[in-house]
Design a protein around this motif. Sequence first.
Motif: not given
Length: 137
Positions: A122-127
Motif C-alpha cells: 500500500l505504501w508503494a501504491l501511494w506513489y
Amino acid sequence: MTDANRLRRPLLFVMGPLYVVAGVLHFVVPELYVQIVPPMLPAPLALVYLSGIAEIAVGVGVLLPRTRRYAAWATAAVLLAVFPANVYMATHGVVVEGLPGGGDPSEVVRWGRLPLQGVLILWALWYTRPRPEQRRE
C-alpha cells in the motif's frame, strides 16, 4: 492538504533508501536470504541476487521523479514476488542461520511479516498516483 499527504514526500526518502539497503544486503549476506527461498523454487542464490537487484532498482527509481510511478508499481510487484519466501518462513518455522541475535525469529516476527507486506505494498501504491496538487478536478 491532509496530514498523510504532508508525509508523502518525507516518507519517500525513507522508502527509497530502505529498498536500496535491503537490496545491497542480498549481496553482502546472500546466505541469509537463500535459507528462506521455498525449496520448490529453482536456483535460490540466483533468485536472491535477482531480488537484490530489483530492490536496489526500485529504491533508486522511487527517488527519481521521472521513474517514481513505474518504480512504485515495480516495488509492489517485487513485494508480491518475494511474498512466497515470507509465507515459507512463517509456515515452516525457518531458522535463519547467521542472523544477528540468533537464528530463530520468533513466531510473532515470522507471521508479522505477512501483513507487513500488505502495508509495504500500500505504501508503494501511494506513489503510483499523482500528488493531490497535480490532480485535475
